[in-house]
Design a protein around this motif. Structure first.
Motif, PDB file in Angstrom:
ATOM      1  N   ASP A 166      33.002  43.657  33.388  1.00  0.00           N
ATOM      2  CA  ASP A 166      32.846  44.256  34.711  1.00  0.00           C
ATOM      3  C   ASP A 166      32.811  45.772  34.552  1.00  0.00           C
ATOM      4  O   ASP A 166      33.554  46.329  33.725  1.00  0.00           O
ATOM      5  CB  ASP A 166      34.005  43.872  35.635  1.00  0.00           C
ATOM      6  CG  ASP A 166      33.626  42.729  36.580  1.00  0.00           C
ATOM      7  OD1 ASP A 166      32.503  42.200  36.452  1.00  0.00           O
ATOM      8  OD2 ASP A 166      34.451  42.375  37.445  1.00  0.00           O
ATOM      9  N   LYS A 218      33.417  49.478  36.289  1.00  0.00           N
ATOM     10  CA  LYS A 218      34.219  50.094  37.340  1.00  0.00           C
ATOM     11  C   LYS A 218      33.998  51.611  37.300  1.00  0.00           C
ATOM     12  O   LYS A 218      34.219  52.239  36.265  1.00  0.00           O
ATOM     13  CB  LYS A 218      35.714  49.799  37.158  1.00  0.00           C
ATOM     14  CG  LYS A 218      36.052  48.314  37.114  1.00  0.00           C
ATOM     15  CD  LYS A 218      35.780  47.609  38.430  1.00  0.00           C
ATOM     16  CE  LYS A 218      36.095  46.126  38.348  1.00  0.00           C
ATOM     17  NZ  LYS A 218      35.732  45.421  39.599  1.00  0.00           N
ATOM     18  N   SER A 235      43.387  49.264  38.087  1.00  0.00           N
ATOM     19  CA  SER A 235      43.842  48.442  39.214  1.00  0.00           C
ATOM     20  C   SER A 235      44.316  47.074  38.717  1.00  0.00           C
ATOM     21  O   SER A 235      43.653  46.428  37.898  1.00  0.00           O
ATOM     22  CB  SER A 235      42.698  48.267  40.220  1.00  0.00           C
ATOM     23  OG  SER A 235      42.976  47.231  41.121  1.00  0.00           O
ATOM     24  N   GLN A 236      45.457  46.622  39.235  1.00  0.00           N
ATOM     25  CA  GLN A 236      45.970  45.305  38.861  1.00  0.00           C
ATOM     26  C   GLN A 236      45.025  44.196  39.314  1.00  0.00           C
ATOM     27  O   GLN A 236      44.880  43.178  38.642  1.00  0.00           O
ATOM     28  CB  GLN A 236      47.360  45.102  39.475  1.00  0.00           C
ATOM     29  CG  GLN A 236      48.070  43.836  39.005  1.00  0.00           C
ATOM     30  CD  GLN A 236      49.549  43.853  39.341  1.00  0.00           C
ATOM     31  OE1 GLN A 236      50.193  44.894  39.236  1.00  0.00           O
ATOM     32  NE2 GLN A 236      50.083  42.714  39.745  1.00  0.00           N
ATOM     33  N   ALA A 237      44.343  44.422  40.445  1.00  0.00           N
ATOM     34  CA  ALA A 237      43.383  43.423  40.943  1.00  0.00           C
ATOM     35  C   ALA A 237      42.251  43.206  39.947  1.00  0.00           C
ATOM     36  O   ALA A 237      41.763  42.077  39.780  1.00  0.00           O
ATOM     37  CB  ALA A 237      42.823  43.867  42.290  1.00  0.00           C
ATOM     38  N   ASP A 238      41.826  44.283  39.272  1.00  0.00           N
ATOM     39  CA  ASP A 238      40.761  44.147  38.271  1.00  0.00           C
ATOM     40  C   ASP A 238      41.222  43.307  37.087  1.00  0.00           C
ATOM     41  O   ASP A 238      40.450  42.510  36.534  1.00  0.00           O
ATOM     42  CB  ASP A 238      40.317  45.534  37.784  1.00  0.00           C
ATOM     43  CG  ASP A 238      39.647  46.345  38.878  1.00  0.00           C
ATOM     44  OD1 ASP A 238      39.176  45.739  39.856  1.00  0.00           O
ATOM     45  OD2 ASP A 238      39.605  47.582  38.750  1.00  0.00           O
ATOM     46  N   TYR A 263      43.480  40.906  37.188  1.00  0.00           N
ATOM     47  CA  TYR A 263      43.487  39.524  37.667  1.00  0.00           C
ATOM     48  C   TYR A 263      42.070  38.943  37.691  1.00  0.00           C
ATOM     49  O   TYR A 263      41.839  37.776  37.344  1.00  0.00           O
ATOM     50  CB  TYR A 263      44.080  39.442  39.071  1.00  0.00           C
ATOM     51  CG  TYR A 263      45.584  39.533  39.127  1.00  0.00           C
ATOM     52  CD1 TYR A 263      46.402  38.901  38.188  1.00  0.00           C
ATOM     53  CD2 TYR A 263      46.215  40.251  40.139  1.00  0.00           C
ATOM     54  CE1 TYR A 263      47.782  38.991  38.248  1.00  0.00           C
ATOM     55  CE2 TYR A 263      47.604  40.346  40.209  1.00  0.00           C
ATOM     56  CZ  TYR A 263      48.380  39.717  39.260  1.00  0.00           C
ATOM     57  OH  TYR A 263      49.741  39.802  39.316  1.00  0.00           O
ATOM     58  N   GLN A 264      41.122  39.768  38.150  1.00  0.00           N
ATOM     59  CA  GLN A 264      39.730  39.312  38.253  1.00  0.00           C
ATOM     60  C   GLN A 264      39.189  38.903  36.889  1.00  0.00           C
ATOM     61  O   GLN A 264      38.574  37.838  36.740  1.00  0.00           O
ATOM     62  CB  GLN A 264      38.875  40.426  38.850  1.00  0.00           C
ATOM     63  CG  GLN A 264      37.438  40.025  39.158  1.00  0.00           C
ATOM     64  CD  GLN A 264      36.667  41.173  39.784  1.00  0.00           C
ATOM     65  OE1 GLN A 264      36.979  42.349  39.569  1.00  0.00           O
ATOM     66  NE2 GLN A 264      35.671  40.844  40.574  1.00  0.00           N
TER      67      GLN A 264
END
Length: 437
Positions: free
Chosen positions: A339, A341, A357-360, A362-363
């Motif tokens: 990905d 970013k 980012s923690q969301a990244d 997880y993704q």
């Protein structure tokens, strides 16, 4: 010509001035004009993203640019370039060249190969460069021939042409034997596609401040002198016929549409007329990396926006929450997911998780479980732009020690190179290319 960096701030001041840190000062008049862009934002759209956010800390008005790049033009000719920022100090000329180079790779890009060379050769603002691109495309189509078609007309002529319209002839010419009212077909350039080209040329003639662009525009308007300008672009785009006579018009039409819809000052009322051409920087970076990586990783097949997997395999016999990684690398039975970013990473600040980012995280973990579950070695990448605070890959992030790893790597925009760790599956291919060369 003024410049501001993405995420830069625009302050109300007594003078117009670009600041070295990427911020911008505007006079009250220009600041107020820029506020009209907030009113034009379509906040009812599901894909809505504001170009600016309005702030008032301690009662002082200011605007903060979001992650958009491009150009804004105010009614009195002031042009504000919104430039990408990958260092603490904004180097305007370098950022402009970098932006154009990246915009060329967009699927619906207003620019084409050679534009970056024009930027350097003519030292043009991006806005004038955009208009120049359109004029060059129209010049090319004029050299290949302006498309014409048979158009039905009616007129009271001094000689018979086509078909005599007896009823109308008697009504008009019962006392004038020197005239005949006819219906006839005329081979004419007045067709929807030419009206659209003419309409965009008229807008360019109003917007451009570059002497070379103005001269070229006057010459082209002469060629379309007998063609009326479009009065309703949407209707003319619907009526436009794509026959073999207009195949050479295709390169000019995306820019023609952009000028008529987005850069058209005639669609606005009042004195604060603002036109803009802005692109989300996330998409620009993603498109650029996807376009350049095949030259570096020659033995891998690279797919952008891969589909086929979902986070939920079965909910009432339906899959839900589709997973769409930006890049899927495939070689034989091996796969690597990545990905992109657009964000500045600081490799020295571990306490802040380097700005990741923690969301990244997880993704990417979801991608390893769904796209790579049949592989022994599972590798995913987070690709960020290289900067003065991010020059080399971070230490590996192990989801599961030994075979499930996330690499956070920089992409050098100047050399157009992905900087990989030596342990990456992709690195082997880079070594082979270096040895071959």
């Amino acid at each position: 010509m003024l410049s501001v960096a993405e995420y830069g701030r625009i302050y109300k001041a007594d003078v117009d001035e670009s600041l070295p840190d990427g911020n911008l000062r505007l006079t009250k008049k220009h600041f107020t004009a820029l506020l009209t862009l907030l009113d034009h934002d379509d906040d009812d759209s599901p894909n809505y993203a504001p170009v600016f956010t309005y702030l008032r800390p301690k009662g002082v008005e200011q605007l903060r640019v979001q992650n958009f790049v491009g150009v804004v033009r105010l009614a009195d000719g002031v042009q504000i370039e919104v430039l990408p920022k990958i260092s603490k100090r904004l180097e305007h000329e370098h950022a402009r060249k970098l932006l154009v180079k990246m915009l060329i790779e967009l699927s619906d890009s207003p620019f084409f190969e050679g534009t970056a060379a024009d930027l350097e050769a003519h030292d043009m603002p991006i806005f004038e460069l955009l208009l120049r691109c359109y004029l060059e495309q129209v010049t090319t189509l004029v050299k290949k021939g302006i498309a014409r078609t048979y158009v039905a007309r009616e007129d009271n002529l001094v000689f018979l042409r086509g078909k005599l319209q007896m009823t109308e002839h008697i009504r008009r010419n019962s006392y004038n034997a020197a005239r005949v009212f006819c219906e006839f077909d005329e081979y004419d350039a007045d067709r929807p596609i030419n009206r659209l080209i003419k309409g965009a040329l008229c807008i360019v003639s109003k917007l451009s401040r570059d002497a070379g662009n103005q001269q070229r525009c006057r010459e082209l308007l002469f060629w379309f002198d007998n063609v009326p300008s479009t009065t309703d672009p949407r209707v003319d785009f619907q009526r436009m016929r794509r026959d073999r006579l207009v195949q050479h018009y295709a390169p000019a039409m995306p820019l023609c549409k952009l000028i008529l819809y987005q850069l058209n000052p005639l669609t606005q009322q009042g004195e604060n007329q603002v036109v803009s051409m802005l692109f989300p920087m996330e998409k620009v970076f993603e498109a650029f990396v996807a376009a350049k990586l095949p030259r570096q990783l020659v033995s891998w097949r690279i797919s952008a926006q891969a589909t086929g997997k979902a986070l939920i395999d079965d909910h009432l016999k339906r899959r839900m929450f589709n997973l769409k990684p930006d890049l899927l690398f495939t070689r034989s039975q091996q796969h690597v997911i990545a990905d992109t970013k657009w964000k500045l990473v600081n490799q020295t600040v571990r306490s802040d998780k380097y700005g990741i980012s923690q969301a990244d995280i997880y993704q990417l973990f979801g991608y390893t479980k769904k796209y790579l579950r049949n592989q022994q070695q599972r590798e995913v990448l987070l690709i960020y732009p290289a900067s003065d605070t991010f020059t080399e890959p971070l230490a590996p992030f192990w989801y599961r020690k030994g075979n499930e790893v996330l690499y956070v790597v920089p992409y050098d925009l100047n050399s157009e190179t992905l900087i990989l760790p030596t342990e990456s599956l992709l690195t082997e291919d880079v070594h082979q290319v270096a040895q071959f060369s």
